[in-house]
Enzyme design. Structure first.
Site, PDB file in Angstrom:
ATOM      1  N   LYS A  87       4.637  19.396  50.363  1.00 27.68           N
ATOM      2  CA  LYS A  87       5.173  18.452  49.313  1.00 27.68           C
ATOM      3  C   LYS A  87       6.024  17.136  50.127  1.00 27.68           C
ATOM      4  O   LYS A  87       6.045  16.186  49.508  1.00 27.68           O
ATOM      5  CB  LYS A  87       6.018  19.249  48.576  1.00 27.68           C
ATOM      6  CG  LYS A  87       5.138  20.171  47.287  1.00 27.68           C
ATOM      7  CD  LYS A  87       5.917  20.892  46.343  1.00 27.68           C
ATOM      8  CE  LYS A  87       6.239  19.948  45.365  1.00 27.68           C
ATOM      9  NZ  LYS A  87       5.156  19.515  44.348  1.00 27.68           N
ATOM     10  N   ALA A  89       5.715  16.038  53.093  1.00 22.44           N
ATOM     11  CA  ALA A  89       4.890  14.970  53.765  1.00 22.44           C
ATOM     12  C   ALA A  89       4.177  14.193  52.718  1.00 22.44           C
ATOM     13  O   ALA A  89       3.935  12.840  52.940  1.00 22.44           O
ATOM     14  CB  ALA A  89       3.861  15.747  54.670  1.00 22.44           C
ATOM     15  N   GLY A 276       0.752  13.863  30.219  1.00 24.66           N
ATOM     16  CA  GLY A 276       1.624  12.942  30.536  1.00 24.66           C
ATOM     17  C   GLY A 276       2.990  13.315  31.230  1.00 24.66           C
ATOM     18  O   GLY A 276       2.825  14.275  31.964  1.00 24.66           O
ATOM     19  N   ASP A 305       3.256  15.196  43.399  1.00 22.83           N
ATOM     20  CA  ASP A 305       3.982  14.708  44.571  1.00 22.83           C
ATOM     21  C   ASP A 305       3.965  12.835  44.531  1.00 22.83           C
ATOM     22  O   ASP A 305       5.077  12.325  44.705  1.00 22.83           O
ATOM     23  CB  ASP A 305       3.747  15.012  45.824  1.00 22.83           C
ATOM     24  CG  ASP A 305       3.816  16.493  45.987  1.00 22.83           C
ATOM     25  OD1 ASP A 305       4.690  16.984  45.551  1.00 22.83           O
ATOM     26  OD2 ASP A 305       3.032  17.141  46.775  1.00 22.83           O
ATOM     27  N   CYS A 335      -4.472   8.604  42.458  1.00 20.87           N
ATOM     28  CA  CYS A 335      -4.203   9.660  43.280  1.00 20.87           C
ATOM     29  C   CYS A 335      -5.030  10.711  43.161  1.00 20.87           C
ATOM     30  O   CYS A 335      -5.946  11.094  43.988  1.00 20.87           O
ATOM     31  CB  CYS A 335      -2.958  10.411  43.242  1.00 20.87           C
ATOM     32  SG  CYS A 335      -2.638  11.915  44.216  1.00 20.87           S
TER      33      CYS A 335
END
Length: 361
Positions: A87, A89, A276, A305, A335
């Site tokens: 988390k 990194a 959301g 993250d 992501c």
């Protein structure tokens, strides 16, 4: 234990922290984020104060499975590979790609092959300063097993390694000095609570806002830590576990966030997956942000993250909270379209392009 085998890079000169203003603002009528300057000197002159992430770095072992095994059952994986994660990194890599100013990671890795994998991946990610990443020869690098399902959902098992065992009894004074000059401090729960408490105390004393991502160890958050946190960011499952309350409806989530307020946290930023996100500021109406749908969901491993880090990037730039949440939602949407946590982190230009396309709809 010797902890001083550090990667030595020249420090970027941090600037004093900006004021932290609580509250919300109306939805903006346009996208107000700027592209990163192409000139290094211009970037240094106009950059916000640095983002400092204190947290974990793991070698993630991905196994792709059609379903999770039952108790006592063995299942075959269709593929397997190792990628950098953790988390801390993840959030640092995201900040490095999105932030106008520098992003630092303060972490501990092992003096082993996985440690070198992590260092290389973070260097390749771009924008992450590794000055404060130290090797802990007496502990292996942290690692995790990520079981990835065809729909992109995952289950994760973490082995702490150097993340939990590689810290000296007192946090390095140079790390604390860096934190005092930050624009925001990002924490998670994959390193010892006492480390989080020490660095949060340094941030609080310097007026630096502290964001604590609830992900990590399955244990109550110490009250001493919560009282140092400005924004607490769980997902709905973590919120339920930490408060002992149901979080199946928005009303239940609101009540659980209220319980966090009573524990000393003024703002609770809840990540709600496909529903959301919502920001609960004590004494104010909640701010809700819908997801920005992804064209395809490949891997959700780094989505939370990415959201937390992108929110912090916008916060350091002085954006209204609603705009911070929109920026974070766009980053998280990008992501999940790529496999792997750090490889999936979007850059600033791509996030801005998505925001502009959504605004035009």
């Amino acid at each position: 234990m010797a902890l001083e085998a550090r990667l030595r890079l020249p420090l970027a000169g941090p600037t004093p922290a900006t004021a932290f203003v609580s509250g919300s603002n109306p939805k903006p009528s346009h996208v107000s984020f700027s592209l990163k300057p192409t000139s290094t000197s211009l970037a240094a002159a106009n950059a916000p104060p640095p983002i400092v992430v204190v947290g974990s770095a793991n070698a993630d072992i991905y196994v792709e499975v059609n379903r999770l095994p039952l108790v006592g059952e063995t299942v075959a994986a269709s593929a397997g590979h190792s990628l950098a994660g953790g988390k801390g990194a993840n959030q640092a890599a995201c900040g490095g790609r999105l932030a106008m100013g520098p992003t630092y990671l303060v972490a501990r890795v092992g003096d082993d092959a996985n440690g070198r994998l992590l260092e290389g991946a973070l260097a390749d990610a771009g924008g992450v300063r590794l000055d404060r990443v130290a090797r802990a020869p007496g502990a292996p690098s942290g690692h995790a097993v990520v079981m990835l399902m065809p729909d992109g959902q995952n289950s994760i098992i973490i082995v702490g390694g150097a993340n939990m065992e590689g810290w000296a009894p007192e946090v390095d004074p140079e790390d604390l000095d860096l934190i005092r000059q930050a624009g925001v401090l990002l924490l998670q729960r994959e390193i010892p609570d006492w480390v989080n408490i020490q660095v949060a105390q340094a941030a609080k004393g310097a007026g630096v806002p502290v964001i604590l991502d609830a992900g990590g160890m399955d244990a109550p958050v110490p009250r001493e830590l919560l009282e140092l946190v400005d924004i607490f960011s769980p997902n709905e499952t973590e919120l339920a576990r930490l408060t002992g309350m149901l979080t199946e409806t928005f009303e239940q989530i609101s009540q659980a966030a209220g319980a966090c307020h009573k524990m000393g946290v003024k703002e609770v930023l809840v990540k709600l997956g496909s529903q959301g996100s919502a920001l609960f500021v004590e004494g104010e109406e909640p701010i809700r942000q819908a997801i920005i749908p992804a064209t395809e969901v490949v891997d959700t491993t780094g989505a939370g993250d990415t959201f937390t880090s992108a929110f912090a990037v916008a916060l350091v730039e002085g954006k209204p909270k609603k705009e911070c949440m929109r920026f974070a939602a766009a980053a998280a949407s990008l992501c999940v379209r790529v496999k792997g946590a750090i490889p999936s982190m979007p850059d600033r230009e791509t996030v801005m392009s998505l925001l502009e396309s959504v605004q035009a709809e």
